[in-house]
Design an enzyme around this catalytic site. Structure first.
Site, PDB file in Angstrom:
ATOM      1  N   HIS A 125       0.807  -1.223   0.000  1.00 42.33           N
ATOM      2  CA  HIS A 125       0.000   0.000   0.000  1.00 42.33           C
ATOM      3  C   HIS A 125       0.839   1.271   0.000  1.00 42.33           C
ATOM      4  O   HIS A 125       0.336   2.351   0.295  1.00 42.33           O
ATOM      5  CB  HIS A 125      -0.942   0.000   1.209  1.00 42.33           C
ATOM      6  CG  HIS A 125      -1.955  -1.091   1.165  1.00 42.33           C
ATOM      7  ND1 HIS A 125      -2.545  -1.621   2.292  1.00 42.33           N
ATOM      8  CD2 HIS A 125      -2.496  -1.764   0.113  1.00 42.33           C
ATOM      9  CE1 HIS A 125      -3.399  -2.576   1.943  1.00 42.33           C
ATOM     10  NE2 HIS A 125      -3.368  -2.679   0.632  1.00 42.33           N
ATOM     11  N   GLY A 252      -8.207 -13.185  16.522  1.00 40.26           N
ATOM     12  CA  GLY A 252      -9.556 -12.952  16.032  1.00 40.26           C
ATOM     13  C   GLY A 252      -9.802 -13.489  14.631  1.00 40.26           C
ATOM     14  O   GLY A 252      -8.994 -14.206  14.039  1.00 40.26           O
TER      15      GLY A 252
END
Length: 278
Positions: A125, A252
């Site tokens: 990015h 998670g």
């Protein structure tokens, strides 16, 4: 998929995974930099913790969006600039030096892998320490741009705010309409951090280079990413199509959970520390 929730067991499982697949491509996300003081975007369920970051189209077309972005960056950028690599970054450098990591792809724009000494990196990015003019493509340092903004906006320097991801800060309830956004010193064009904002695309050449290396690797290891953004998830999808094993060390839920060979739902630093010591 094998799932481990205890650090020692996760460290052993990752060690075994690497012994079976000694040539890795590693993909890192925001979770690896939180111990360096840079917040992440999402919670353990993959949901946004805060308002979504600036969108590419809004930044390019809307002056008010640029004013808000650069004003908040006056506070947020020094926090990111001064952040130091944590132990997880250094552990990955050791794995690269051992010849285990052939390529590290990072979704982060903080430059911490380079600060730690990692060599073979693709900044998926971009890099927040560079600024590009969208008109003439000249590249400036972020510090140079930051100093221009400070000089033009001394009244904004007294504000305090908590850090947000990617050089942003949670500066709210402020009138940004008087903020002067510096223009390109070369042509007067719009200055933008040299990063891929949400709604923009990773350059095709970057994707092609990454996929070429991934195709020759033994496995893919994801660290600290929920993979909710397609730019990173695509590599898991392609690895799965190529029948390459995929491991994820991330607390998670991830978007690729159904594709994983191994899921390590444990602390990144502690798990990698266990691995290095083993």
């Amino acid at each position: 998929m094998q799932l481990f929730n205890k650090t020692n067991e996760a460290g052993n499982a990752l060690r075994d995974f690497i012994e079976k697949h000694p040539r890795l491509v590693v993909l890192t996300g925001a979770g690896i930099s939180t111990d360096s003081g840079i917040p992440d975007y999402r919670d353990q369920q993959g949901e946004w913790k805060r308002k979504q970051p600036v969108q590419h189209h809004a930044f390019i077309t809307d002056k008010a969006t640029r004013q808000r972005f650069w004003a908040r960056s006056l506070i947020g950028w020094p926090i990111m600039r001064d952040a130091e690599p944590n132990q997880a970054h250094h552990h990955l450098v050791q794995l690269e030096q051992q010849g285990i990591i052939e390529l590290l792809i990072t979704q982060n724009v903080d430059g911490l892998h380079q600060k730690a000494g990692h060599k073979n990196i693709i900044d998926l990015h971009g890099r927040s320490d560079r600024v590009v003019c969208i008109n003439c493509s000249v590249i400036l340092s972020r510090d140079e741009t930051h100093n221009m903004m400070m000089d033009h906006n001394p009244s904004f320097m007294h504000f305090k705010a908590s850090p947000a991801p990617d050089g942003d800060a949670d500066l709210d309830n402020v009138d940004f309409s008087q903020f002067h956004v510096s223009e390109c010193p070369n042509c007067g064009g719009i200055l933008k951090p040299d990063v891929v904002f949400f709604g923009d695309n990773v350059p095709k050449s970057t994707v092609a280079e990454t996929l070429q290396t991934l195709s020759q690797a033994d496995a893919l290891l994801v660290i600290g990413s929920s993979l909710m953004v397609y730019s990173g998830y695509r590599f898991c999808k392609r690895a799965y199509e190529w029948r390459l094993p995929i491991a994820a060390l991330s607390l998670g839920k991830t978007r690729a959970d159904e594709l994983l060979t191994l899921k390590l739902n444990t602390s990144i630093n502690d798990t990698l520390k266990h691995l290095i010591k083993s």
